[in-house]
Design a protein around this motif. Structure first.
Motif, PDB file in Angstrom:
ATOM      1  N   ALA A   1      26.412  82.300 -31.464  1.00 39.84           N
ATOM      2  CA  ALA A   1      26.220  83.639 -32.001  1.00 39.84           C
ATOM      3  C   ALA A   1      24.791  83.826 -32.495  1.00 39.84           C
ATOM      4  N   GLY A   2      24.138  82.749 -32.941  1.00 37.93           N
ATOM      5  CA  GLY A   2      22.788  82.837 -33.461  1.00 37.93           C
ATOM      6  C   GLY A   2      21.716  82.709 -32.401  1.00 37.93           C
ATOM      7  N   MET A   3      22.108  82.440 -31.169  1.00 41.94           N
ATOM      8  CA  MET A   3      21.108  82.269 -30.107  1.00 41.94           C
ATOM      9  C   MET A   3      20.638  83.623 -29.598  1.00 41.94           C
ATOM     10  N   LYS A   4      19.347  83.718 -29.383  1.00 41.40           N
ATOM     11  CA  LYS A   4      18.761  84.915 -28.809  1.00 41.40           C
ATOM     12  C   LYS A   4      18.797  84.786 -27.286  1.00 41.40           C
ATOM     13  N   PRO A   5      18.728  85.901 -26.562  1.00 43.95           N
ATOM     14  CA  PRO A   5      18.729  85.811 -25.093  1.00 43.95           C
ATOM     15  C   PRO A   5      17.650  84.880 -24.550  1.00 43.95           C
ATOM     16  N   VAL A   6      16.475  84.876 -25.164  1.00 43.41           N
ATOM     17  CA  VAL A   6      15.412  83.997 -24.693  1.00 43.41           C
ATOM     18  C   VAL A   6      15.807  82.524 -24.854  1.00 43.41           C
ATOM     19  N   ASP A   7      16.562  82.209 -25.909  1.00 43.18           N
ATOM     20  CA  ASP A   7      17.004  80.824 -26.094  1.00 43.18           C
ATOM     21  C   ASP A   7      17.963  80.402 -24.990  1.00 43.18           C
ATOM     22  N   ILE A   8      18.834  81.310 -24.600  1.00 42.52           N
ATOM     23  CA  ILE A   8      19.787  81.000 -23.530  1.00 42.52           C
ATOM     24  C   ILE A   8      19.038  80.780 -22.218  1.00 42.52           C
ATOM     25  N   VAL A   9      18.105  81.677 -21.890  1.00 43.72           N
ATOM     26  CA  VAL A   9      17.325  81.530 -20.660  1.00 43.72           C
ATOM     27  C   VAL A   9      16.541  80.229 -20.687  1.00 43.72           C
ATOM     28  N   LYS A  10      15.959  79.919 -21.831  1.00 45.30           N
ATOM     29  CA  LYS A  10      15.157  78.699 -21.977  1.00 45.30           C
ATOM     30  C   LYS A  10      15.988  77.450 -21.703  1.00 45.30           C
ATOM     31  N   TRP A  11      17.199  77.388 -22.260  1.00 45.50           N
ATOM     32  CA  TRP A  11      18.034  76.207 -22.070  1.00 45.50           C
ATOM     33  C   TRP A  11      18.614  76.127 -20.667  1.00 45.50           C
ATOM     34  N   VAL A  12      18.958  77.269 -20.082  1.00 49.11           N
ATOM     35  CA  VAL A  12      19.434  77.266 -18.691  1.00 49.11           C
ATOM     36  C   VAL A  12      18.302  76.808 -17.772  1.00 49.11           C
ATOM     37  N   ALA A  13      17.097  77.319 -17.990  1.00 52.54           N
ATOM     38  CA  ALA A  13      15.942  76.915 -17.188  1.00 52.54           C
ATOM     39  C   ALA A  13      15.678  75.422 -17.318  1.00 52.54           C
ATOM     40  N   THR A  14      15.775  74.912 -18.525  1.00 52.15           N
ATOM     41  CA  THR A  14      15.556  73.487 -18.753  1.00 52.15           C
ATOM     42  C   THR A  14      16.596  72.648 -18.020  1.00 52.15           C
ATOM     43  N   ALA A  15      17.856  73.054 -18.091  1.00 51.40           N
ATOM     44  CA  ALA A  15      18.925  72.322 -17.402  1.00 51.40           C
ATOM     45  C   ALA A  15      18.707  72.338 -15.891  1.00 51.40           C
ATOM     46  N   ILE A  16      18.321  73.490 -15.357  1.00 48.05           N
ATOM     47  CA  ILE A  16      18.101  73.593 -13.916  1.00 48.05           C
ATOM     48  C   ILE A  16      16.903  72.742 -13.490  1.00 48.05           C
ATOM     49  N   GLN A  17      15.850  72.727 -14.291  1.00 47.63           N
ATOM     50  CA  GLN A  17      14.700  71.876 -13.980  1.00 47.63           C
ATOM     51  C   GLN A  17      15.112  70.404 -13.967  1.00 47.63           C
ATOM     52  N   LEU A  18      15.929  70.002 -14.927  1.00 50.04           N
ATOM     53  CA  LEU A  18      16.398  68.607 -14.963  1.00 50.04           C
ATOM     54  C   LEU A  18      17.242  68.275 -13.741  1.00 50.04           C
ATOM     55  N   VAL A  19      18.047  69.230 -13.292  1.00 52.85           N
ATOM     56  CA  VAL A  19      18.812  69.032 -12.059  1.00 52.85           C
ATOM     57  C   VAL A  19      17.847  68.856 -10.888  1.00 52.85           C
ATOM     58  N   GLY A  20      16.788  69.659 -10.855  1.00 56.67           N
ATOM     59  CA  GLY A  20      15.782  69.520  -9.801  1.00 56.67           C
ATOM     60  C   GLY A  20      15.147  68.140  -9.793  1.00 56.67           C
ATOM     61  N   TYR A  21      14.823  67.624 -10.981  1.00 53.13           N
ATOM     62  CA  TYR A  21      14.258  66.269 -11.059  1.00 53.13           C
ATOM     63  C   TYR A  21      15.261  65.235 -10.564  1.00 53.13           C
ATOM     64  N   GLY A  22      16.516  65.402 -10.959  1.00 50.20           N
ATOM     65  CA  GLY A  22      17.552  64.466 -10.506  1.00 50.20           C
ATOM     66  C   GLY A  22      17.726  64.510  -8.996  1.00 50.20           C
ATOM     67  N   LEU A  23      17.753  65.715  -8.437  1.00 48.78           N
ATOM     68  CA  LEU A  23      17.886  65.844  -6.985  1.00 48.78           C
ATOM     69  C   LEU A  23      16.684  65.249  -6.264  1.00 48.78           C
ATOM     70  N   THR A  24      15.501  65.392  -6.850  1.00 50.98           N
ATOM     71  CA  THR A  24      14.308  64.780  -6.264  1.00 50.98           C
ATOM     72  C   THR A  24      14.441  63.261  -6.275  1.00 50.98           C
ATOM     73  N   GLY A  25      14.904  62.720  -7.398  1.00 50.21           N
ATOM     74  CA  GLY A  25      15.092  61.269  -7.496  1.00 50.21           C
ATOM     75  C   GLY A  25      16.107  60.748  -6.492  1.00 50.21           C
TER      76      GLY A  25
END
Length: 81
Positions: free
Chosen positions: A9-33
């Motif tokens: 409830a306390g998260m702002k939309p930018v926080d949600i986008v930031k964490w989703v982006a971070t998770a997707i980037q980590l998936v990209g690194y994992g897929l690269t590995g």
């Protein structure tokens, strides 16, 4: 102890986008590995776009510029592969 609903409830939309982006980037690194091509590149493109959006929301030109550079580099590499 903090309840998960209170945190969300306390998260702002930018926080949600930031964490989703971070998770997707980590998936990209994992897929690269794991050498899962081209899905790793697609994950990076999505992550780059979302982080660029965060830069826009924060009005942070440095974040926008670095992700435009990352997008161009990744696109050129992908097209030359």
């Amino acid at each position: 102890m903090t309840h998960p609903d209170d945190i969300q409830a306390g998260m702002k939309p930018v926080d949600i986008v930031k964490w989703v982006a971070t998770a997707i980037q980590l998936v990209g690194y994992g897929l690269t590995g794991l050498n899962v091509v081209p899905w790793n590149v697609f994950a990076f493109f999505i992550g780059i776009f979302l982080w660029f959006a965060v830069g826009v929301m924060w009005k942070d030109r440095a974040i926008m510029v670095v992700h435009v550079g990352a997008f161009i580099s990744l696109l050129v590499g992908y097209l030359n592969a």
